[in-house]
Design a protein around this motif. Structure first.
Motif, mmCIF file in Angstrom:
data_model
loop_
_atom_site.group_PDB
_atom_site.id
_atom_site.type_symbol
_atom_site.label_atom_id
_atom_site.label_comp_id
_atom_site.label_asym_id
_atom_site.label_seq_id
_atom_site.Cartn_x
_atom_site.Cartn_y
_atom_site.Cartn_z
ATOM 1 N N PHE A 64 35.623 44.893 33.667
ATOM 2 C CA PHE A 64 36.572 43.841 34.025
ATOM 3 C C PHE A 64 35.970 42.454 33.851
ATOM 4 O O PHE A 64 36.651 41.511 33.459
ATOM 5 C CB PHE A 64 37.020 44.066 35.473
ATOM 6 C CG PHE A 64 38.036 43.063 35.941
ATOM 7 C CD1 PHE A 64 39.340 43.112 35.484
ATOM 8 C CD2 PHE A 64 37.687 42.060 36.835
ATOM 9 C CE1 PHE A 64 40.271 42.196 35.921
ATOM 10 C CE2 PHE A 64 38.618 41.144 37.258
ATOM 11 C CZ PHE A 64 39.910 41.218 36.800
ATOM 12 N N LYS A 103 39.183 35.473 36.302
ATOM 13 C CA LYS A 103 38.730 36.852 36.479
ATOM 14 C C LYS A 103 37.575 36.892 37.478
ATOM 15 O O LYS A 103 37.526 37.754 38.372
ATOM 16 C CB LYS A 103 38.300 37.398 35.122
ATOM 17 C CG LYS A 103 38.113 38.903 35.083
ATOM 18 C CD LYS A 103 37.557 39.357 33.757
ATOM 19 C CE LYS A 103 38.510 39.034 32.635
ATOM 20 N NZ LYS A 103 37.999 39.546 31.341
ATOM 21 N N ARG A 143 42.645 42.328 29.207
ATOM 22 C CA ARG A 143 43.519 41.228 29.633
ATOM 23 C C ARG A 143 44.739 41.754 30.383
ATOM 24 O O ARG A 143 45.162 41.161 31.373
ATOM 25 C CB ARG A 143 43.954 40.414 28.425
ATOM 26 C CG ARG A 143 42.799 39.673 27.775
ATOM 27 C CD ARG A 143 43.237 38.480 27.002
ATOM 28 N NE ARG A 143 42.086 37.681 26.606
ATOM 29 C CZ ARG A 143 42.160 36.488 26.066
ATOM 30 N NH1 ARG A 143 43.334 35.943 25.884
ATOM 31 N NH2 ARG A 143 41.085 35.817 25.731
ATOM 32 N N GLN A 168 43.579 42.581 33.713
ATOM 33 C CA GLN A 168 43.420 41.383 34.523
ATOM 34 C C GLN A 168 44.763 40.946 35.116
ATOM 35 O O GLN A 168 44.839 40.555 36.281
ATOM 36 C CB GLN A 168 42.824 40.249 33.689
ATOM 37 C CG GLN A 168 42.628 38.949 34.469
ATOM 38 C CD GLN A 168 42.016 37.860 33.624
ATOM 39 O OE1 GLN A 168 41.599 38.115 32.510
ATOM 40 N NE2 GLN A 168 41.942 36.660 34.152
#
Length: 587
Positions: A424, A360, A476, A479
């Motif tokens: 994020f 990430k 997630r 992501q």
């Protein structure tokens, strides 16, 4: 010690063989008794059917001979119209009775009138004095004979009766009965039934292969008699192999297979035979013998097993203590192993979480330049706007207010970008919740928007009307979409007409999120490896090579899957499939 054991084994084998043979013989006899009983019933039914069929026509010749037209032909055969009237009468009676043929002969055996008088195979004018049914009728008043017709070539049973006045010339009326329907019925029912004449030649049978075969080898006088009477013209039973050899209880079919048979006498010296294959009896005997042998062997094995079991009980009692010690030691070892595995799993999960967060952060690093540009541009614009507002504060209040509002909008824009980045970049749990997929897709687009603007690309977004829900982790899943969108943007960088599309589709049970680009695509040889960790086709330093591997791992955790479709020189499509959850369903 070895000799007594060998002797015991020998007597055991003898006992097993004796039991097996006795069981097989018993089963064979029982099966044969069942076959014989069925054959007896079949014979009774066959005799009754044959008798019923013949009795329908037995008195027809005598009845027909009472008609005045028939007697007129006998008395004056040359009278004008007498033969025509008799022919028509015989044809009419034939149609009513259902017989095969009906005809009238004079005292010398010459046919005077017949039911088939107007057909090419007419009996009229033919001399049949050589047939036994004519001679017997003249001598005793009645006759019967089965033969193949010398005129028509069609077999049948001939029944005859003498007619005429005592002081006038005699005549003989003959009815030909077709017994083929009986034969066809036996064949259709699969019955191995046969009827043989007094010489033992089969002339009716449910098995076509038996026709015109003798039951036993024909004697010379029987052969001469059949030839003299022309019983079976065109057939020579003497050249056919006999169906029975020796014992009348056994027959053989055309293939040589052995059959069990029963016989019964019928009027006119006929013999009715019923047969059945013995393979079922042989199979029954074989099964009984094998079963008995297996049962005997099993009994001996059980007896030996009981003896060995008693010997083993003592040994097992001695071994139990040692086994308990080993089990206890193994249990402690397993406990240590389980604890070590739990610790290893926890470490692996922590490492996986770290990799996900690292990827990430790597994605943020790939977007850093665009994000700096996204923030610095509003800052510069805001500085210029506030400076203009300060200079114009004294001159125009309305322009100053508009400039301040513009600055506030720029601040909101930066706050929104920073909010998305903070959301994020934080570490989240793997807990699942019901989320609206359209909102997650919109957040992912917001995150990659700076990178897209830096490349001069506006991703195309296709979403359906209404809200679509799935069970997933919001951050997630976001992501995953960011990784796929960044890969698509990297793929179209430098392309003449770059295109990136994000499409959301809802099916009955699933949701599909697809990211498509028109980049160079993935080489076929690289396709199997694109989801491997640390595999990348980009320039060194452009990423960790974990994006697709981590995306696939995240989707596996939430029950989804990632499908990759790519055509070289035409682009790539990444499809995320999730299980759809209805809006009112519980998580």
């Amino acid at each position: 010690m070895a000799k007594p054991a060998a002797r015991m084994t020998f007597w055991r084998v003898i006992a097993v063989c004796a039991i097996s043979v006795a069981a097989a013989v018993g089963a064979w006899r029982i099966a044969l008794s069942g076959i014989d009983a069925r054959l007896d019933r079949s014979l009774i039914l066959t005799l009754r059917a044959l008798e019923t069929e013949i009795d329908r026509f037995r008195y027809l010749p005598a009845v027909v001979g009472q008609d005045a037209r028939i007697r007129a032909v006998i008395r004056t055969p040359d009278a004008p119209g007498a033969d025509l009237a008799a022919n028509r009468y015989l044809a009419e009676v034939l149609g009513l009775s259902g017989a095969d043929q009906l005809y009238l002969m004079d005292g010398q055996g010459v046919t005077l009138a017949a039911s088939n008088w107007d057909s090419p195979a007419s009996f009229v004018g033919h001399d049949y004095s050589f047939r036994p049914y004519f001679r017997d009728a003249i001598a005793t008043g009645q006759g019967a004979f089965y033969a193949i017709g010398v005129t028509t070539g069609v077999p049948g049973y001939f029944l005859s009766a003498r007619i005429g006045d005592r002081d006038g010339p005699p005549g003989v009326v003959v009815v030909k009965v077709d017994l083929d329907p009986l034969q066809q019925a036996w064949a259709q029912a699969g019955q191995a039934v046969a009827v043989a004449d007094p010489d033992g030649v089969v002339f009716l049978s449910g098995n076509p292969d038996w026709l015109y075969h003798p039951l036993h080898p024909l004697a010379p006088e029987a052969r001469a008699r059949l030839a003299d009477l022309k019983t079976y013209p065109g057939r020579d039973p003497a050249t056919q192999g006999p169906l029975m050899q020796g014992n009348a209880a056994w027959m053989f079919d055309a293939s040589g297979a052995r059959l069990r048979s029963q016989t019964a006498a019928f009027g006119d010296g006929w013999t009715v035979v019923a047969a059945a294959p013995v393979q079922p009896a042989m199979l029954s005997a074989l099964i009984a013998g094998v079963t008995a042998a297996l049962a005997s062997v099993l009994g001996l094995a059980l007896a030996k097993t009981q003896a060995q079991r008693r010997q083993l009980v003592a040994l097992r009692l001695r071994q139990s203590e040692m086994l308990e010690r080993k089990v206890a030691e193994r249990t402690r070892a397993l406990g240590r192993e389980i604890e070590a595995r739990r610790q290893t799993e926890a470490e692996l999960r922590a490492a996986q979480e770290g990799l996900i967060h690292s990827e990430k952060m790597a994605a943020l690093g790939r977007m850093s330049a665009a994000i700096v540009h996204e923030v610095s541009q509003p800052l510069a614009a805001m500085e210029a706007t506030l400076a203009a507002a300060e200079m114009g504060a004294a001159r125009s209040t309305e322009k100053t207010v508009a400039r301040i509002e513009t600055a506030r909008n720029l601040i909101r824009r930066m706050q929104r970008t920073i909010k998305h980045l903070k959301s994020f970049s934080r570490k989240d749990t793997a807990a699942l919740e019901r989320i609206e997929i359209g909102a997650v897709a919109a957040s992912a687009l917001e995150l990659v928007a700076p990178r897209a603007r830096a490349l001069g690309i506006k991703p195309r977004v296709v979403v359906p009307d209404g809200l679509l829900f799935a069970n997933a982790g919001r951050v997630r899943l976001e992501q995953v979409l960011v990784n796929l969108l960044l890969n698509a943007l990297d793929a179209v960088e430098g392309q003449p007409a770059p295109e990136v599309e994000l499409r959301l589709e809802g099916a009955e049970e699933e949701l599909h999120l697809s990211v498509r680009d028109n980049g160079p695509g993935i080489a076929p040889e690289d396709m199997p490896r694109v989801t491997e960790p640390f595999f990348s086709t980009k320039e060194e330093g452009s990423g960790l090579g974990l994006g697709l591997a981590i995306s696939q791992a995240i989707l596996s955790e939430i029950g989804g899957r990632l499908d990759i479709r790519s055509t070289p020189a035409a682009g790539t499509q990444m499809i995320v499939t999730l299980t759809r959850v209805r809006e009112k369903e519980p998580v």
